[in-house]
Design a protein around this motif. Structure first.
Motif, PDB file in Angstrom:
ATOM      1  N   ARG A  68       1.482   7.534  -9.654  1.00  0.00           N
ATOM      2  CA  ARG A  68       0.957   7.322 -11.009  1.00  0.00           C
ATOM      3  C   ARG A  68       1.877   6.415 -11.812  1.00  0.00           C
ATOM      4  N   ASP A 111       0.859  -1.177   0.000  1.00  0.00           N
ATOM      5  CA  ASP A 111       0.000   0.000   0.000  1.00  0.00           C
ATOM      6  C   ASP A 111       0.895   1.226   0.000  1.00  0.00           C
ATOM      7  N   THR A 147      -2.668  -4.134  -9.965  1.00  0.00           N
ATOM      8  CA  THR A 147      -2.787  -2.879  -9.229  1.00  0.00           C
ATOM      9  C   THR A 147      -4.260  -2.586  -9.013  1.00  0.00           C
ATOM     10  N   GLN A 148      -4.524  -1.749  -8.029  1.00  0.00           N
ATOM     11  CA  GLN A 148      -5.895  -1.323  -7.792  1.00  0.00           C
ATOM     12  C   GLN A 148      -5.883   0.050  -7.145  1.00  0.00           C
ATOM     13  N   ARG A 149      -6.951   0.778  -7.387  1.00  0.00           N
ATOM     14  CA  ARG A 149      -7.102   2.093  -6.751  1.00  0.00           C
ATOM     15  C   ARG A 149      -7.896   1.898  -5.472  1.00  0.00           C
ATOM     16  N   ALA A 150      -7.194   1.963  -4.389  1.00  0.00           N
ATOM     17  CA  ALA A 150      -7.828   1.853  -3.085  1.00  0.00           C
ATOM     18  C   ALA A 150      -6.882   2.471  -2.073  1.00  0.00           C
ATOM     19  N   ARG A 151      -7.422   3.290  -1.196  1.00  0.00           N
ATOM     20  CA  ARG A 151      -6.557   3.950  -0.217  1.00  0.00           C
ATOM     21  C   ARG A 151      -5.353   4.571  -0.905  1.00  0.00           C
ATOM     22  N   ALA A 152      -5.547   5.415  -1.853  1.00  0.00           N
ATOM     23  CA  ALA A 152      -4.538   6.047  -2.719  1.00  0.00           C
ATOM     24  C   ALA A 152      -4.215   5.071  -3.850  1.00  0.00           C
ATOM     25  N   ASP A 153      -3.231   4.220  -3.716  1.00  0.00           N
ATOM     26  CA  ASP A 153      -2.894   3.199  -4.712  1.00  0.00           C
ATOM     27  C   ASP A 153      -2.398   1.963  -3.972  1.00  0.00           C
ATOM     28  N   ALA A 154      -2.541   0.824  -4.608  1.00  0.00           N
ATOM     29  CA  ALA A 154      -2.056  -0.415  -4.023  1.00  0.00           C
ATOM     30  C   ALA A 154      -1.543  -1.315  -5.134  1.00  0.00           C
ATOM     31  N   GLU A 206       0.819  10.578  -1.005  1.00  0.00           N
ATOM     32  CA  GLU A 206       0.350  10.990  -2.323  1.00  0.00           C
ATOM     33  C   GLU A 206       0.177   9.780  -3.250  1.00  0.00           C
ATOM     34  N   PRO A 207      -0.863   9.799  -4.093  1.00  0.00           N
ATOM     35  CA  PRO A 207      -1.035   8.710  -5.062  1.00  0.00           C
ATOM     36  C   PRO A 207       0.173   8.610  -5.997  1.00  0.00           C
TER      37      PRO A 207
END
Length: 83
Positions: free
Chosen positions: A48, A41, A73-80, A45-46
């Motif tokens: 990219r 996680d 990858t997945q978008r959750a709690r910023a990025d994971a 900051e996210p």
């Protein structure tokens, strides 16, 4: 792909810094080994441009702890990322 460790694999959740590109900046992460897969996680900051096939390298200070190839990858709690 399974992660590669420099020594004994860590247990439980831990904080590290991670590098995603050869000359990229270190970013703070929380990582955990779950059923042989590394879950990462990205804190703060996210991030990219994370894509399957990229490598993620975990550091404890200046010491490499381990690495893995990002599988999903997945978008959750910023990025994971899952490696």
């Amino acid at each position: 792909m399974r992660p590669r460790w420099c020594g004994t694999p860590p247990t439980g959740r831990a904080t590290y810094t991670a590098q995603l590109r050869a000359h990229g900046e270190d970013v703070p992460v929380t990582a955990e080994l779950v059923d042989g897969e590394l879950l990462v996680d990205f804190d703060g900051e996210p991030v990219r441009g994370i894509a399957p096939g990229q490598a993620v390298v975990l550091y404890d200070g200046t010491r490499v702890v381990g690495s893995a190839t990002i599988a999903t990858t997945q978008r959750a709690r910023a990025d994971a990322a899952r490696a």
